[in-house]
Design an enzyme around this catalytic site. Structure first.
Site, PDB file in Angstrom:
ATOM      1  CE  LYS A 106     -17.809 -31.993 -14.442  1.00 34.78           C
ATOM      2  NZ  LYS A 106     -17.094 -31.699 -15.688  1.00 34.78           N
ATOM      3  CB  THR A 139     -15.750 -34.702 -17.698  1.00 31.04           C
ATOM      4  OG1 THR A 139     -15.989 -33.379 -17.240  1.00 31.04           O
ATOM      5  CG2 THR A 139     -16.517 -35.684 -16.822  1.00 31.04           C
ATOM      6  CE  LYS A 166     -18.091 -36.093 -22.198  1.00 30.91           C
ATOM      7  NZ  LYS A 166     -17.300 -35.799 -20.967  1.00 30.91           N
TER       8      LYS A 166
END
Length: 295
Positions: A174, A98, A242
């Site tokens: 994503k 990611t 994150k």
């Protein structure tokens, strides 16, 4: 025609290792590399090859799979560790971490300048999906490149989507997925903490809202762990620090405000800043408890 590939796989963590093992089971020649020797030993015991370096793993490989933590690690593997130089001309690099869309675009340009092709292919589904081969994989890449790696990706995930012809478009999808997950999770923590503060039975509350229009996948999956004193860790608070940060960066790149994502990000940051970044992400509820004096 033999469809089996020679695959270099870098990043044999809790998700990467079972993903690599599934490639081995499908008949591919998999050369694994990780900083942890025990992970490489486990792959070798399953029929993979234990590579002594990133460069050894990549020499002659058709595909390099990067299942690393972030874009910085991906660049370190590609440039500093020599993966890009070792890969043959025309090889495909499947970046499955990611990463911020802008970082993916920059990496794709560096990869292309060296005669290789980056396939932006982040995943969703966690360790359970990695082991079962049921990951969702979101691909951003030109159609010919997508077609070249699709059969390999389908070995690791049963929900494969071509999100667009440009690298970074998979990363955008994503980021949006993680935006929703993070907001839903923060909202679930807020709701259950309110129930606790108001003195209602939280187990009954959870049962009611989980079966109503108020429910979400994150509530049903994480709600029971929110009510545990010490839940097992399946995904850490810092992962959402994150990932929501990446979602906010994606918003900035198109000049779009994301107030709900920002609020959820602050709640996860608060929990991480309290020393609980490695706790299960369901413990975002603890940030609401501290804020409101709930013991």
């Amino acid at each position: 025609m033999n469809s089996n590939k020679t695959i270099a796989f870098v990043g044999l963590g809790s998700m990467g290792l079972p993903m690599a093992q599934n490639l081995v089971k499908a008949g591919h020649s998999v050369r694994g590399f990780d900083m942890r020797t025990e992970a490489m030993d486990t792959l070798a015991a399953a029929g993979g090859v234990r590579a002594e370096s990133v460069q050894v793993a990549c020499r002659g490989a058709d595909i390099l799979v990067l299942m690393v933590v972030n874009a910085d690690q991906a660049r370190t593997v590609l440039i500093d560790a020599g993966a890009l130089a070792a890969l043959p001309e025309g090889a495909h690099v499947c970046l499955m971490a990611t990463c911020p869309p802008d970082a993916v675009k920059r990496l794709s340009e560096e990869v292309a300048a060296d005669g290789k092709v980056l396939v932006d292919a982040p995943v969703s589904g966690g360790v359970v999906g990695a082991k079962a081969g049921t990951l969702t994989i979101m691909v951003g890449a030109p159609k010919p490149s997508y077609d070249a790696v699709a059969s390999v990706l389908r070995t690791m995930g049963d929900k494969l989507y071509h999100c667009g012809p440009e690298q970074g478009q998979g990363a955008v999808v994503k980021a949006i997925n993680q935006l929703l997950c993070g907001v839903h999770l923060a909202a679930a923590g807020e709701a259950l903490a309110l129930g606790q503060k108001a003195g209602v039975d939280t187990a009954t509350l959870l049962e009611i809202v989980s079966g109503s229009a108020a429910s979400s996948w994150m509530l049903k999956d994480r709600g029971s762990r929110m009510l545990m004193e010490e839940p097992p860790v399946t995904s850490a608070v810092d992962i959402f620090v994150k990932d929501l940060g990446i979602a906010l960066a994606a918003g900035r790149s198109v000049n779009m405000g994301l107030p709900l994502a920002a609020a959820a990000h602050q709640v996860f940051l608060s929990e991480s800043g309290s020393g609980n970044g490695l706790a299960d992400d369901s413990q975002v509820i603890a940030a609401y408890r501290r804020l409101n004096g709930i013991s």
